[in-house]
Design a protein around this motif. Structure first.
Motif, mmCIF file in Angstrom:
data_model
loop_
_atom_site.group_PDB
_atom_site.id
_atom_site.type_symbol
_atom_site.label_atom_id
_atom_site.label_comp_id
_atom_site.label_asym_id
_atom_site.label_seq_id
_atom_site.Cartn_x
_atom_site.Cartn_y
_atom_site.Cartn_z
ATOM 1 N N TYR A 112 1.105 -0.720 -0.028
ATOM 2 C CA TYR A 112 -0.170 -0.432 -0.393
ATOM 3 C C TYR A 112 0.820 1.948 0.214
ATOM 4 O O TYR A 112 0.525 2.418 -1.330
ATOM 5 N N ALA A 113 2.120 0.774 0.625
ATOM 6 C CA ALA A 113 2.446 2.396 0.412
ATOM 7 C C ALA A 113 3.793 2.447 -0.917
ATOM 8 O O ALA A 113 3.256 3.864 -1.341
ATOM 9 N N MET A 114 3.806 1.489 -1.816
ATOM 10 C CA MET A 114 4.450 1.576 -2.971
ATOM 11 C C MET A 114 3.152 1.918 -3.085
ATOM 12 O O MET A 114 3.399 3.069 -4.635
ATOM 13 N N ALA A 115 1.969 1.561 -3.301
ATOM 14 C CA ALA A 115 0.364 2.275 -4.156
ATOM 15 C C ALA A 115 0.021 3.508 -4.585
ATOM 16 O O ALA A 115 -0.191 4.467 -5.005
ATOM 17 N N GLY A 116 0.496 3.827 -3.007
ATOM 18 C CA GLY A 116 0.185 5.076 -2.443
ATOM 19 C C GLY A 116 1.523 6.384 -3.226
ATOM 20 O O GLY A 116 0.584 7.441 -3.795
ATOM 21 N N LEU A 117 2.387 5.697 -3.262
ATOM 22 C CA LEU A 117 3.774 6.475 -3.512
ATOM 23 C C LEU A 117 3.082 7.300 -5.133
ATOM 24 O O LEU A 117 3.481 8.208 -5.900
ATOM 25 N N ILE A 152 -1.764 -6.975 -4.270
ATOM 26 C CA ILE A 152 -0.900 -5.770 -5.052
ATOM 27 C C ILE A 152 -2.543 -6.202 -6.282
ATOM 28 O O ILE A 152 -2.603 -5.386 -6.619
ATOM 29 N N LEU A 153 -2.942 -7.165 -6.348
ATOM 30 C CA LEU A 153 -3.884 -6.760 -7.458
ATOM 31 C C LEU A 153 -5.077 -6.257 -7.138
ATOM 32 O O LEU A 153 -5.506 -5.794 -7.858
ATOM 33 N N ARG A 154 -5.020 -6.489 -5.564
ATOM 34 C CA ARG A 154 -6.947 -5.556 -5.725
ATOM 35 C C ARG A 154 -6.007 -4.136 -5.822
ATOM 36 O O ARG A 154 -6.747 -3.108 -6.522
ATOM 37 N N VAL A 155 -5.191 -3.662 -5.701
ATOM 38 C CA VAL A 155 -4.424 -2.238 -6.023
ATOM 39 C C VAL A 155 -3.866 -1.303 -7.229
ATOM 40 O O VAL A 155 -5.290 -1.077 -7.684
ATOM 41 N N ILE A 156 -4.011 -2.456 -8.603
ATOM 42 C CA ILE A 156 -4.388 -2.758 -9.065
ATOM 43 C C ILE A 156 -5.200 -2.256 -10.335
ATOM 44 O O ILE A 156 -5.710 -1.792 -10.937
#
Length: 394
Positions: A112-117, A152-156
């Protein structure tokens, strides 16, 4: 500052010299010849010259101050940008460390940190997504790993929906070699390259139903072991879907009601062992489906595609060098523009005799074996059995 004063003196000197030259370098009379009025006029002239000189100096000083202020503003902006990039880099390093942590809870936070970035850092959004996809490609066992991969799939998925506030749809996604159970890419939108080369889809369904693709969709060497490979309602616009060396081993492969616009779906050296392959009502608008050197066995293949618009020279469905064994090929619901060339049909039943676009229906140099049954349209010289093969039934 001294330089600008020198420029001002030079300008004043040049202006004064030019004026005296224009007046013929006149001589001033002696002091006793000036009356009070002339002295006042001379004083006014002197004061005007001094004021003009002072104005030039003042303009030079103000211009210099403006340049200094602009330079300071540019430096402040550059410092602020460097600080922002530094903070982004610090966040990137922290998220990457979390993803490499031994604790699944920390790795989950890293996702989630990488997705937010990625949401905040547009210039490096692709890099952040590459890190998430790279982690997903790594095979890692242990408690909690399934939840990390699902995150990971969910944030994508959340960021490639057509209604996403911060869309990742324009990015590329590399899922090469992944193993996905019950893959769900339904109703998502991808405009970049999406690679599933060497991937394996297991579970109940691998769903791409209603998804939209505008670039390359690649399944080189992929294996579909899930009960159903669902591409129903898929849209490929100005792109292409490639299945090279792919294997379909589930119960159904569904491309029904899809839409190809200036696009193609190509199957090269693929193996179809699923009982049902459904391309019914796949709508083509300058689109094409190609089967090249594929093997079909013990299945029903529905090729009843629909033509929205198709140039006369572009064959909508083309099968070349394929082998069909114990298959039923369904053309009964308006299949248009089917060309089979250099194929082997062994114990195959073809039913349906479409009349639309007959100029696109061409069967050439096919080998008919095992009592293959064809409609009257195809029981002609161009699809006659080669020497030593049984004649078509019916």
């Amino acid at each position: 500052m001294i330089g600008w004063l020198a420029v001002a003196v030079l300008v004043a000197g040049v202006a004064g010299g030019g004026l005296l030259s224009f007046l013929g370098w006149p001589r001033l009379p002696s002091a006793g010849q000036f009356d009070v009025g002339q002295l006042l006029d001379l004083l006014k002239i002197a004061l005007s010259v001094v004021a003009g000189f002072g104005g030039v100096v003042l303009l030079a000083v103000n211009y210099r101050k403006q340049r200094v202020a602009e330079d300071e503003h540019d430096l402040a902006v550059q410092r602020a940008e460097r600080e922002v990039v530094q903070r982004f880099n610090e966040r990137f390093g922290s998220a990457a460390e979390q993803l490499a942590n031994e604790s699944p809870a920390v790795r989950l936070a890293g996702v989630y940190a990488m997705a937010g970035l990625a949401d905040d850092w547009a210039d490096k959004r692709q890099v952040c997504v590459d890190v998430l996809c790279g982690y997903f490609r790594i095979t890692r066992d242990g408690d909690g790993e399934f939840e990390v991969r699902e995150a990971i799939l969910r944030v994508i998925r959340d960021r490639t929906r057509p209604s996403a506030d911060r869309s990742w749809s324009a990015l590329d996604f590399d899922f090469t070699g992944v193993n996905i159970e019950n893959a769900d890419f339904a109703r998502l939108k991808f405009d970049g390259e999406v690679l599933f080369d060497g991937a394996e889809f297991v579970g109940g369904v691998a769903s791409f139903a209603g998804a939209e693709f505008g670039g390359l969709l690649s399944f080189h060497g992929a294996r579909f072991s899930a009960d159903e490979a669902n591409f129903g309602g898929i849209t490929v616009s100005s792109g292409k879907a490639e299945f090279v060396g792919a294997e379909f081993a589930g119960n159904k492969v569904d491309f029904a009601d899809g839409f190809l616009e200036y696009s193609s779906v190509a199957f090269f050296r693929c193996r179809f062992a699923s009982p049902v392959i459904d391309l019914s009502q796949l709508s083509l608008h300058v689109g094409r489906v190609v089967f090249d050197r594929c093997d079909f066995a013990d299945l029903e293949l529905n090729l009843s595609v629909s033509l929205d618009y198709q140039p006369i020279l572009l064959v909508p469905v083309l099968a070349e060098g394929c082998r069909f064994e114990r298959c039923r090929i369904d053309l009964s619901r308006g299949g248009h523009g089917i060309k089979l060339a250099d194929c082997v049909l062994d114990t195959v039943t073809v039913f349906g005799d479409p009349v639309a676009h007959p100029q696109l229906h061409k069967w050439q140099n096919n080998q008919l074996r095992g009592g293959t049954s064809l409609p009257s349209r195809y029981s002609s010289a161009n699809s006659a059995p080669r020497p030593g093969t049984p004649a078509p039934a019916g």
